[in-house]
Design a protein around this motif. Structure first.
Motif, PDB file in Angstrom:
ATOM      1  N   ALA A 153       0.848  -1.196   0.000  1.00  0.00           N
ATOM      2  CA  ALA A 153       0.000   0.000   0.000  1.00  0.00           C
ATOM      3  C   ALA A 153       0.884   1.247   0.000  1.00  0.00           C
ATOM      4  O   ALA A 153       1.022   1.929   1.022  1.00  0.00           O
ATOM      5  N   PRO A 154       1.515   1.552  -1.123  1.00  0.00           N
ATOM      6  CA  PRO A 154       2.513   2.626  -1.180  1.00  0.00           C
ATOM      7  C   PRO A 154       1.978   4.026  -0.903  1.00  0.00           C
ATOM      8  O   PRO A 154       2.756   4.940  -0.647  1.00  0.00           O
ATOM      9  N   THR A 155       0.661   4.220  -0.937  1.00  0.00           N
ATOM     10  CA  THR A 155       0.101   5.560  -0.707  1.00  0.00           C
ATOM     11  C   THR A 155      -0.416   5.740   0.727  1.00  0.00           C
ATOM     12  O   THR A 155      -1.084   6.723   1.022  1.00  0.00           O
ATOM     13  N   ASP A 184      -2.348   8.883   2.255  1.00  0.00           N
ATOM     14  CA  ASP A 184      -3.779   8.700   2.484  1.00  0.00           C
ATOM     15  C   ASP A 184      -4.173   9.068   3.912  1.00  0.00           C
ATOM     16  O   ASP A 184      -5.190   9.730   4.141  1.00  0.00           O
ATOM     17  N   PHE A 185      -3.385   8.616   4.880  1.00  0.00           N
ATOM     18  CA  PHE A 185      -3.732   8.830   6.283  1.00  0.00           C
ATOM     19  C   PHE A 185      -3.159  10.142   6.829  1.00  0.00           C
ATOM     20  O   PHE A 185      -3.731  10.751   7.725  1.00  0.00           O
ATOM     21  N   GLY A 223       1.239   9.573   8.840  1.00  0.00           N
ATOM     22  CA  GLY A 223       2.106   9.959   7.732  1.00  0.00           C
ATOM     23  C   GLY A 223       3.463  10.438   8.221  1.00  0.00           C
ATOM     24  O   GLY A 223       4.493  10.144   7.615  1.00  0.00           O
ATOM     25  N   ALA A 224       3.468  11.180   9.336  1.00  0.00           N
ATOM     26  CA  ALA A 224       4.733  11.674   9.893  1.00  0.00           C
ATOM     27  C   ALA A 224       5.618  10.532  10.356  1.00  0.00           C
ATOM     28  O   ALA A 224       6.845  10.550  10.157  1.00  0.00           O
TER      29      ALA A 224
END
Length: 318
Positions: free
Chosen positions: A29-31, A35-36, A41-42
């Motif tokens: 799930a490379p995105t 996405d989150f 993401g951080a």
């Protein structure tokens, strides 16, 4: 469930397992980070910030109140390992710098990966082996050798190979470690507080590193890492063996220091964050160095135990 104990049984497991988990997430799930976003993401995209805190904690664990004998032993092993990395790095840089091998048997091999793997000793492994086979001053020597931690000496070697780093960059690379050293040596309570925090950060920045990797590339680079790990033990093992003997040792401490630290896997990304020329090779270098961590963690105890038992037999015969 004993998750932590299971992970700790794997050589370099606290670094390797989270890194693999991150690679799985990025491959499937490379995105996810995009996405989150937010804190998730951080965590997946910001390992450099965690690394900065980690180096402060590592610095705080370094105690300079040591006897001259410990300083001599630690200085000799530290100098020998750094000199070896510099010489090998200079030679290899004539063929690879700053790129890497993009296909074939040695996929992912780069000057960055080689220097990072050679520069940093696995402290936990070294201390464990010294507790079993070494002397008191041998174990104490790691307080000096731990100065290897971080990207600073890798930057120095790459600088000798012709890579340009502004002086502010050199200072910035070692500043978190120096701040930790100063704080830890002026206040023992700060040393106790920070040095106990460092290991907790390892799986978090390892996960972030893994999130920049693809499993297929990780597998290919891992094969190269096995060869690199064998090379680290062979090359640094010989040099450190004689450096140890030259300072009155038996060679045991030198062989025990011929490993790659789990922390070293974080160096390629740190260097890439400083010099964008290394961004294309940071991911593959991370995978190669990670494999070297595992290989050296297996080989170094075997070699060290073999030599220690040989010395014991010689003493019994004498």
């Amino acid at each position: 469930m004993q998750i932590l104990k299971t992970v700790q049984r794997v050589p370099g497991g606290m670094m390797l397992i989270p890194l693999l988990i991150g690679a799985v997430v990025n491959t499937l799930a490379p995105t996810t980070a995009k996405d989150f976003g937010s804190f998730t993401g951080a965590l997946m995209t910001g390992p450099l910030s965690i690394l900065a805190v980690f180096f402060v904690c590592m610095g705080a664990s370094i105690d300079f109140r040591n006897t001259p004998r410990i300083l001599l032993k630690g200085g000799a092993l530290l100098g020998a390992k750094l000199l070896t990395a510099a010489v090998v790095g200079l030679i290899v840089s004539k063929f690879l710098a700053p790129g890497d091998v993009t296909q074939g048997l040695f996929y992912g091999l780069s000057t960055l990966a080689i220097v990072a793997a050679l520069n940093d000793t696995n402290g936990g492994l070294y201390l464990a082996l010294m507790g079993q086979f070494g002397r008191e001053e041998d174990a104490g020597a790691y307080s000096i050798m731990s100065l290897e931690s971080g990207p600073f000496f890798t930057m120095v070697t790459l600088g000798l190979a012709g890579v340009v780093f502004p002086w502010q960059t050199f200072v910035g690379a070692i500043l978190p470690l120096l701040i930790g050293i100063i704080l830890g040596n002026i206040d023992s309570d700060i040393r106790k507080f920070l040095s106990g925090t460092g290991p907790v950060l390892i799986p978090f920045f390892a996960f972030g590193l893994g999130c920049s990797l693809n499993l297929m590339k990780l597998w290919q680079a891992g094969i190269t890492g096995v060869a690199l790990g064998i090379g680290v033990v062979a090359i640094t093992g010989i040099v450190l063996f004689f450096a140890d003997k030259a300072t009155g040792g038996r060679g045991v401490a030198g062989l025990a220091a011929a490993s790659t630290a789990g922390n070293a896997a974080a160096v390629p990304l740190a260097i890439a964050g400083i010099n964008a020329a290394y961004l294309p090779v940071a991911a593959s270098a991370t995978a190669v160095v990670s494999a070297s961590v595992v290989v050296t963690a297996i080989l170094v105890p075997l070699v060290t135990a073999w030599w220690a038992k040989r010395l014991q037999l010689q003493e019994e015969v004498a």
